[in-house]
Enzyme design. Structure first.
Site, mmCIF file in Angstrom:
data_model
loop_
_atom_site.group_PDB
_atom_site.id
_atom_site.type_symbol
_atom_site.label_atom_id
_atom_site.label_comp_id
_atom_site.label_asym_id
_atom_site.label_seq_id
_atom_site.Cartn_x
_atom_site.Cartn_y
_atom_site.Cartn_z
ATOM 1 N N GLY A 1 0.815 -1.203 0.000
ATOM 2 C CA GLY A 1 0.000 0.000 0.000
ATOM 3 C C GLY A 1 0.851 1.256 0.000
ATOM 4 O O GLY A 1 2.010 1.246 0.424
ATOM 5 N N GLU B 1 -0.871 5.697 3.053
ATOM 6 C CA GLU B 1 -0.529 6.364 4.303
ATOM 7 C C GLU B 1 0.962 6.652 4.435
ATOM 8 O O GLU B 1 1.377 7.425 5.287
ATOM 9 C CB GLU B 1 -1.017 5.514 5.478
ATOM 10 C CG GLU B 1 -2.532 5.356 5.464
ATOM 11 C CD GLU B 1 -3.071 4.472 6.578
ATOM 12 O OE1 GLU B 1 -2.421 3.456 6.892
ATOM 13 O OE2 GLU B 1 -4.124 4.786 7.121
#
Length: 754
Positions: free
Chosen positions: A710, A713
């Protein structure tokens, strides 16, 4: 269960023969959004003209409702019903579960006369127009009995206690190691309460079809919302169908259900009409979760060469009195730097303010604002370049668990970032560079964020027109989920993107965990890949067993997929022809992903290095970003455009955390002082200039079958610290109270006689 050995084998995504993986494809749903035809939760078409709900919020921090009058509101023009705790329909008690496997427990609205925080729902009006509903809400008369409330975090630090179920993490003997260190740093930082400030407020449209409720709502987790509503209403979860197809920003703030979902469903059942409910902008700040404030003490001890001997991060955060939440602002450090003696832990202060909860990069975002500045202080005391200090403390294995890293390119991120940013031109002496009235300086920080893979499923149908439709109970909160799932499906089946359709956000679809924690793309994408592989096997077997196919009788394991065809040697057949012979509905399969048991044998993270140059106005104390650059390593990149957008968006969040974002609590009422986007100062276009990022080539075959991770963030991690370090390099004042607003900077400059 699969193993990482299976994941390391070549597959259609890692081979990427069609070139769809990594390609900067435009957003799948982009045209719908920019033309205003993507229906958000409040905008979906209803089976009958809807009614409109308005939530009335408390104006008290803590206490009890002694009297509430809704008769004037009920008699107002267009009003259909007016509820308070006295007449709201029955709901299951808070925290109960009819189904012990439910992901969420009951969350009743208007449940009692107790008020636990300012902005709590205390009444509900349903009317024929939103204007009439809101006007009637102003006619509700409430009398409160106020009680003493704890509202101020910093003045309540002496009330801090252990986080539930947690103990401090100790390695070695920190106190002895710190005392024996030749060079030490011991400082405390404060990061204030922050709000998510999504563009789309939380909203729900609901109606009933017999004994089944249909809800369109803005939430990040499909199953969580479905289960929460089912438990609250006391009905089986299969009698709740929840849609969340388009979401205008989440950032963790829509990871749970709020009263708009419950009240819309209740009011639709009571009225027999579809109902729309949306929070106002002001209510979004008070009635939904926020990032809690963090007080962080950092102690570092090193020898003269710069090797860390002792490291301690002790965080104190706050949460609502009856809703414990821990902002794990110290945990990331356990995996970042090596030191033989370490201490990390968390304490909680219980306050009577709205609930705290997860906000983009929970833990790392405020935690790195402290540690990465402390590392710069240590570097200065040692006379070392900040990058060199970090490289000298680069661990060979994970310091927390001694596991090998799956892939760790942190040093490369720092070195390549330094080269491209021009770090060698940084003057090590603070305040040495001027541009007229501006002090100019550079700063850097590292970034780290854990990598996760959760169980997920997906469905895939291939029809006689050659169209492949992927279905999944996943969400897209603006991160590009629709797009990357289409790319994965197309590449795996050898189909062009115009032959791939993606449908998300429906609780009747195969479940996925939703968007959050930077696990969405890897988890949902891996499930989509595995499902497409199931489809490949099914189609190969159909072709091999069908006398009408040119591939009849051949070994299905040798067949390949390309250009919309199934291929073996010089023979091929279109997927459309194969699916059309399978039946009128084509071919449907389901598949899924779950973590490999041996994946836990490696430490898995994403990494980065942040660089910033700022100007500090010597007259006003204003800090201006002049340029910012980041280098990141986050596995195989599925879509270059979307990944960069996510990374740079996170960096902008870091600018806000460092320079502008804060929301103090009004001690008179327990409300936040800033209750809209006019008062809450998030960065705007004029604040962000010359910001860029690159992502390194990487594939982590310990992460999942595609080697992806990912990025949503990672970009915020360390970004604010890079700016704070740049401010110090520019003017020589080290501020530890965020955000670094002009008044604080100017006072520090004046204190130094500048």
């Amino acid at each position: 269960m699969s193993t990482v050995r299976d994941w390391a084998a070549p597959n259609p995504v890692t081979e990427n023969r069609s070139g769809l993986i990594g390609k900067p494809v435009d957003r799948y749903e982009g045209r719908l959004k920019v033309t205003g035809t993507a229906p958000y939760a409040y905008e979906v078409e209803t089976p009958a003209p809807p009614l409109y709900g308005h939530i009335v919020s408390s104006t008290l921090a803590k206490g009890r409702i002694t009297a509430i009058g809704t008769s004037a509101a009920a008699a107002a023009p267009g009003v259909v019903l007016a509820w308070s705790h006295l007449n709201v329909p029955a709901q299951a008690a808070r925290g109960t579960r009819l189904n012990p496997r439910s992901q969420r427990a009951s969350n009743p609205a208007l449940e009692s006369d107790r008020v636990e925080h300012y902005g709590q729902s205390v009444a509900f009006i349903l009317a024929d127009t939103p204007e009439n509903a809101r006007a009637a809400g102003g006619l509700v008369r409430i009398t409160y009995a106020a009680e003493d409330a704890d509202l101020d975090f910093l003045s309540s630090l002496d009330l801090a206690g252990p986080a539930p179920g947690e103990e401090d993490a100790r390695v070695g003997d920190f106190e002895a190691g710190y005392s024996a260190s030749e060079v030490t740093v011991d400082d405390t930082w404060f990061s204030p309460l922050q709000n998510h400030a999504q563009m789309e407020p939380c909203a729900t449209t609901a109606w009933w079809e017999g004994d089944k409720v249909v809800v369109h709502t803005s939430i990040q987790m499909v199953k969580g919302g479905q289960h929460a509503l089912a438990e609250t209403l006391g009905i089986p979860s299969d009698r709740v169908r929840l849609f969340t197809r388009y979401i205008g920003g989440g950032f963790g703030g829509k990871g749970q259900a709020y009263d708009d979902l419950t009240l819309a469903a209740l009011a639709a059942r009571e009225s027999g009409r579809p109902v729309r409910v949306a929070y106002t902008r002001q209510q979004m700040f008070q009635a939904t979760i926020h990032r809690p404030a963090v007080q962080m003490r950092v102690r570092l001890g090193a020898d003269r060469s710069g090797r860390l001997n002792a490291m301690a991060l002790e965080a104190v955060t706050h949460c609502a009195r009856n809703a414990p939440f821990v902002e794990h602002a110290a945990s990331f450090a356990r995996n970042l730097y090596a030191a033989p003696h370490r201490l990390t832990g968390h304490r909680l202060v219980l306050l009577d303010i709205p609930h705290a909860g997860a906000m983009r990069a929970p833990g790392e975002a405020p935690g790195m604002l402290s540690l990465e500045c402390a590392m710069d202080e240590l570097a200065e005391k040692l006379g070392l370049d900040p990058i060199e200090l970090r490289i000298r403390n680069e661990p060979e294995v994970d310091p927390d668990n001694a596991k090998p890293f799956s892939v760790r390119q942190l040093v490369r991120c720092m070195q390549e970032g330094a080269q491209q940013f021009g770090w060698s031109r940084r003057h090590p002496t603070p305040g040495a560079v001027r541009d007229g009235r501006w002090y100019v300086g550079m700063g850097m920080a590292t970034a780290i964020r854990g990598n996760f893979l959760l169980p997920a499923k997906a469905g895939l149908r291939l029809t006689g027109d050659g169209l492949a439709t992927l279905t999944q109970g996943m969400t897209d909160i603006g991160t590009g989920t629709y797009t990357i799932l289409a790319q994965i499906t197309g590449e795996t089946l050898g189909l062009p993107l115009d032959q791939v359709r993606v449908e998300l956000g429906d609780s009747d679809m195969p479940p996925a965990p939703g968007s959050g924690g930077q696990f969405g793309a890897a988890t949902a994408g891996s499930a989509a890949y595995e499902t497409a592989m199931v489809m490949r096997r099914r189609l190969s077997e159909l072709a091999a067993g069908d006398p009408r196919s040119p591939l009849y009788g051949e070994d299905p394991t040798l067949m390949d997929f390309a250009n919309g065809n199934i291929v073996l040697g010089n023979r091929s057949e279109s997927l459309a022809a194969l699916a059309s012979r399978a039946g009128p509905e084509g071919v449907y399969v389901e598949g899924g992903i779950s973590p490999a048991a041996d994946a836990r044998d490696w430490s898995q993270h994403t990494y980065g290095a942040q660089f910033a140059e700022v100007g500090v106005d010597s007259v006003t104390g204003e800090v201006r970003l002049r340029r910012m650059f980041g280098v990141f390593a986050a596995g195989r990149i599925l879509n270059a455009k979307l990944a960069k957008s996510q990374i740079t968006g996170g960096m902008i969040w870091g600018v806000g955390a460092a320079l502008t974002e804060s929301n103090p609590v009004d001690p008179r009422f327990g409300s936040f002082l800033h209750q809209d986007l006019g008062g809450y100062l998030a960065p705007v276009h004029a604040d962000i200039v010359n910001l860029d990022a690159v992502l390194l080539d990487e594939a982590d075959d310990k992460a999942n079958p595609m080697g992806i991770k990912g990025v949503g963030e990672l970009g915020i991690c360390g970004a604010g610290a890079a700016i704070a370090n740049a401010v110090y390099n520019a003017c020589g004042v080290r501020l530890r109270d965020y955000p670094l607003t002009p008044d604080k900077v100017l006072a520090a400059l004046e204190a130094k006689g500048l």
